[in-house]
Design a protein around this motif. Structure first.
Motif, PDB file in Angstrom:
ATOM      1  N   PHE A 174     -60.540  27.139 -17.924  1.00  0.00           N
ATOM      2  CA  PHE A 174     -61.449  27.772 -16.957  1.00  0.00           C
ATOM      3  C   PHE A 174     -62.897  27.768 -17.447  1.00  0.00           C
ATOM      4  O   PHE A 174     -63.661  28.658 -17.090  1.00  0.00           O
ATOM      5  N   ARG A 175     -63.254  26.744 -18.239  1.00  0.00           N
ATOM      6  CA  ARG A 175     -64.619  26.740 -18.773  1.00  0.00           C
ATOM      7  C   ARG A 175     -65.662  26.601 -17.676  1.00  0.00           C
ATOM      8  O   ARG A 175     -66.772  27.121 -17.785  1.00  0.00           O
ATOM      9  N   GLY A 176     -65.291  25.920 -16.580  1.00  0.00           N
ATOM     10  CA  GLY A 176     -66.226  25.817 -15.467  1.00  0.00           C
ATOM     11  C   GLY A 176     -66.480  27.164 -14.803  1.00  0.00           C
ATOM     12  O   GLY A 176     -67.622  27.509 -14.461  1.00  0.00           O
ATOM     13  N   PHE A 177     -65.434  27.976 -14.607  1.00  0.00           N
ATOM     14  CA  PHE A 177     -65.584  29.309 -14.017  1.00  0.00           C
ATOM     15  C   PHE A 177     -66.367  30.233 -14.955  1.00  0.00           C
ATOM     16  O   PHE A 177     -67.218  31.008 -14.507  1.00  0.00           O
ATOM     17  N   ILE A 178     -66.050  30.131 -16.256  1.00  0.00           N
ATOM     18  CA  ILE A 178     -66.748  30.991 -17.224  1.00  0.00           C
ATOM     19  C   ILE A 178     -68.226  30.639 -17.281  1.00  0.00           C
ATOM     20  O   ILE A 178     -69.094  31.519 -17.374  1.00  0.00           O
ATOM     21  N   HIS A 179     -68.522  29.359 -17.227  1.00  0.00           N
ATOM     22  CA  HIS A 179     -69.923  28.930 -17.273  1.00  0.00           C
ATOM     23  C   HIS A 179     -70.702  29.452 -16.069  1.00  0.00           C
ATOM     24  O   HIS A 179     -71.878  29.830 -16.179  1.00  0.00           O
ATOM     25  N   LEU A 180     -70.021  29.472 -14.889  1.00  0.00           N
ATOM     26  CA  LEU A 180     -70.680  29.961 -13.667  1.00  0.00           C
ATOM     27  C   LEU A 180     -70.534  31.472 -13.490  1.00  0.00           C
ATOM     28  O   LEU A 180     -71.023  32.022 -12.509  1.00  0.00           O
ATOM     29  N   LYS A 181     -69.787  32.109 -14.426  1.00  0.00           N
ATOM     30  CA  LYS A 181     -69.516  33.546 -14.322  1.00  0.00           C
ATOM     31  C   LYS A 181     -68.853  33.872 -12.988  1.00  0.00           C
ATOM     32  O   LYS A 181     -69.279  34.743 -12.228  1.00  0.00           O
ATOM     33  N   LYS A 182     -67.771  33.125 -12.726  1.00  0.00           N
ATOM     34  CA  LYS A 182     -67.084  33.232 -11.454  1.00  0.00           C
ATOM     35  C   LYS A 182     -65.601  33.478 -11.700  1.00  0.00           C
ATOM     36  O   LYS A 182     -64.995  32.843 -12.563  1.00  0.00           O
ATOM     37  N   VAL A 183     -65.014  34.434 -10.952  1.00  0.00           N
ATOM     38  CA  VAL A 183     -63.607  34.775 -11.126  1.00  0.00           C
ATOM     39  C   VAL A 183     -62.747  33.749 -10.391  1.00  0.00           C
ATOM     40  O   VAL A 183     -63.000  33.465  -9.216  1.00  0.00           O
ATOM     41  N   PRO A 184     -61.732  33.183 -11.035  1.00  0.00           N
ATOM     42  CA  PRO A 184     -60.871  32.203 -10.350  1.00  0.00           C
ATOM     43  C   PRO A 184     -59.971  32.861  -9.324  1.00  0.00           C
ATOM     44  O   PRO A 184     -59.611  34.038  -9.443  1.00  0.00           O
TER      45      PRO A 184
END
Length: 697
Positions: free
Chosen positions: A650-660
């Motif tokens: 989930f590195r893309g979500f973490i980078h965007l600070k977005k909850v999956p």
């Protein structure tokens, strides 16, 4: 040609050619007896009793020989009267007649095969007459086709052509013959190229027929290789390729392109022959000027339009790749037929069973390796027999895994000649090897000629082979596939290249795949690996949406698979923010309890008191009890390996600070669920949320 009748009655004025004095005679037997009795053949005839069958046969043979000499002279000089076996009732053209290859009498082409069934000399020779086209092709060799055509070109190329108007153009045009001989010199060592050479010559013959309709003064192709005839050449190509001036497109654009290439080569061939002749050397300047004119104008006026027509036909055209279930159905059918035919040929070998088993073996080889049809159908028997096995002592073999080593022992690799002379491999499984070994063993018993060098021989021709694309089409229909038209060699190759996009192949692995397929990696990416509509919408659209939202700069060093887009990106900004706030609400918050309470700001005074009075005491008690139970559950700490897996995925979500979302977490659990010790999807979601919220260190 002289006809056999007048307006009112039949004419009896047919004359025959004397082979000794070269004159026409109405009464040939009497003329031979009176004038040529000293000749050996005539003396033998006179020694026989009159009205006997043997004497009549010998007189007919001399009569036929004389007419053959006369008629071939007519074809050679282009002047005179053709005398066939049976004269026509109505005027016709001499090109409709061909001689019998044994007796020499001239018959209508369509009746020639029928005559050979009755021809006495053909019966004595014991040679089968064959099909109509093959009979005509052999007979056409007896007619003079040109002073400069070599015997090799006549036998290998012209003998296999259909004897029609295009053939006559080739037979009377020196430059077309020279062009064909140059191709034969370059490619004639392989029999598979003979058909291509014949087609290129026939294309020029069709072109000349169209040119003669435009300019009746043109007789040969040589007369067109001059700057003053460029417009005539252009119109001729447009007519034969079906150019539409309204749409500015060609009906047959590939023919226009091939004719342009052939005309340039013809000009170069003519230039070379003129340079060798001291008398014609001054004409080289005209040829150079013609080539310069073609170089300047042809691309703009002809080639670009043909290429554009080809490209436009591909736009929005349905790209139907084979379905996986159709390939499975085809393979099951081939395996079933293979087992049935192998048992039959072992018990009772027959020509029919051998042919069917050869087709099945050819089709299985083609489907497994996804090779070009022209590569598999031309496989040689000696290549199969001379195959070497893998060296088990080599360092490369030792570096393989156990399963890969087992495969190398079971499979057989054959190197054959591919497109443009490339060396390409063909892989055979154990059961395919046993089938081919059985076919090799039964070759002689089933009537395959020893001179046939092909691994998949055709019994219809002494040195022929099966045409793989015809066999594949036949098997696809017989298998009952849902869409048999998509099961072609080219589409199978594109199917392999397209489906490998689902794998995360590295560069050297793609190179290995492209090498096995027999083409360069750039060709693999540009022509074979098709971009599926669904994949294009799913992956490329993520990049475009993020670019439109201004978030692309936050995703540097990411590939298309790592780009993240909310499933409802098309919603408005406010709706998106509200939806994210709902996702980020803790699972043990009041809003997620069984009984939800309105906010105190929404209820005032009497309304608040009324709400609590109307609320069920049991539901409130149950809610408090569940909340108290949740507080007693001790959280399980996340191990370092679990955190690494979660943060990597989930590195893309973490980078965007977005909850999956739940569906995103489900994909992660399908891949790493066994390593997370029964974590729920909500646990994973909050682990991601805490990762970018700096709760966990």
């Amino acid at each position: 040609m002289v006809v056999s009748n007048t307006e009112n009655k039949r004419k009896w004025d047919k004359k025959f050619f004397c082979v000794y004095c070269k004159t026409m005679q109405a009464k040939l037997p009497r003329h031979l007896e009176r004038k040529h009795a000293s000749e050996i053949e005539v003396a033998q005839i006179l020694s026989l009793a009159k009205n006997t069958a043997e004497r009549k046969d010998k007189i007919s043979a001399l009569r036929a020989l004389g007419l053959f000499q006369h008629n071939t002279g007519v074809f050679k000089t282009g002047a005179g009267v053709l005398i066939p076996k049976r004269r026509p009732k109505e005027p016709t053209t001499p090109t409709k007649y061909l001689p019998c290859e044994k007796c020499g009498e001239f018959y209508v082409k369509k009746q020639l095969a029928r005559h050979q069934l009755k021809c006495k000399k053909m019966a004595n020779a014991g040679k089968p007459c064959g099909r109509d086209r093959s009979v005509q092709a052999r007979s056409a060799l007896l007619i003079p086709t040109g002073k400069n055509a070599s015997t090799r070109f006549k036998c290998l190329i012209m003998s296999k052509m259909t004897h029609d108007g295009v053939f006559q153009e080739i037979a009377t045009d020196k430059l077309i013959q020279t062009f064909g001989e140059s191709l034969l010199e370059k490619l004639g060592h392989e029999e598979r190229h003979h058909r291509m050479i014949s087609n290129r010559c026939r294309e020029l013959g069709r072109f000349m027929l169209e040119v003669k309709k435009i300019d009746s003064g043109v007789k040969t192709l040589t007369e067109l290789i001059t700057p003053s005839k460029y417009q005539t050449v252009k119109k001729g190509v447009q007519n034969v390729a079906g150019f539409d001036f309204e749409t500015n497109t060609f009906k047959t654009p590939s023919l226009a392109l091939k004719l342009g290439q052939s005309l340039k080569k013809c000009a170069c061939v003519l230039k070379g022959s003129f340079m060798e002749d001291n008398i014609l050397r001054h004409s080289v300047d005209d040829i150079n000027s013609f080539l310069e004119l073609v170089e300047l104008k042809w691309t703009t006026e002809m080639a670009s339009k043909a290429h554009r027509t080809l490209e436009e036909r591909k736009w929005n055209a349905p790209r139907r790749l084979p379905l996986a279930k159709d390939i499975v159905v085809l393979n099951k059918f081939l395996l079933k037929e293979d087992a049935r035919l192998c048992s039959q040929i072992i018990k009772q070998p027959s020509v029919n069973t051998f042919e069917q088993l050869t087709e099945v073996a050819l089709c299985r080889t083609l489907v497994l390796n996804c090779r070009r049809v022209g590569e598999v159908q031309y496989m040689h028997l000696k290549d199969y027999k001379e195959t070497t096995h893998i060296d088990e002592d080599s360092d490369i073999f030792k570096s393989l895994s156990d399963s890969e080593k087992a495969l190398t022992k079971k499979l057989r690799r054959i190197e054959i000649r591919g497109k443009k002379g490339r060396k390409v491999p063909v892989i055979l499984t154990e059961d395919m090897q046993s089938t081919i070994n059985l076919l090799v063993e039964k070759r002689e018993e089933c009537g395959v000629s020893n001179s046939n060098k092909y691994l998949f021989p055709s019994l219809r021709h002494e040195s022929g082979h099966y045409r793989a694309h015809v066999v594949l089409r036949k098997m696809a229909v017989a298998s009952g596939a849902q869409n048999p038209s998509s099961l072609t060699s080219t589409k199978l190759r594109k199917h392999v290249a397209t489906m490998t996009q689902l794998l995360n192949l590295r560069t050297h692995e793609l190179d290995a795949l492209a090498t096995f397929m027999g083409h360069d990696i750039r060709v693999h990416r540009q022509y074979y690996r098709l971009q599926d509509d669904a994949m294009e919408l799913a992956k490329v659209s993520k990049l475009l949406i993020n670019l439109d939202k201004g978030k692309l700069s936050l995703m540097k060093n990411r590939n298309l698979d790592e780009l993240v887009v909310a499933s409802d990106e098309s919603l408005s900004e406010d709706e998106e923010i509200d939806d994210l706030e709902k996702d980020e609400m803790p699972i043990n918050s009041v809003g997620n309890d069984i009984t939800s309470f309105p906010s105190t700001s929404a209820l005032t005074g009497h309304a608040t008191e009324k709400f609590f009075k109307n609320s069920s005491a049991e539901s409130v008690k149950k809610s408090v009890t569940m909340k108290s139970k949740r507080r007693h559950v001790k959280p399980r700490p996340w191990s370092q390996d679990e955190l690494v897996n979660v943060r990597q995925f989930f590195r893309g979500f973490i980078h965007l600070k977005k909850v999956p979302r739940k569906e995103d977490v489900q994909k992660f659990l399908e891949k790493h669920g066994a390593q997370l010790h029964q974590r729920s999807w909500s646990d994973v979601k909050w682990c991601v949320k805490n990762s970018f919220s700096k709760i966990l260190e």
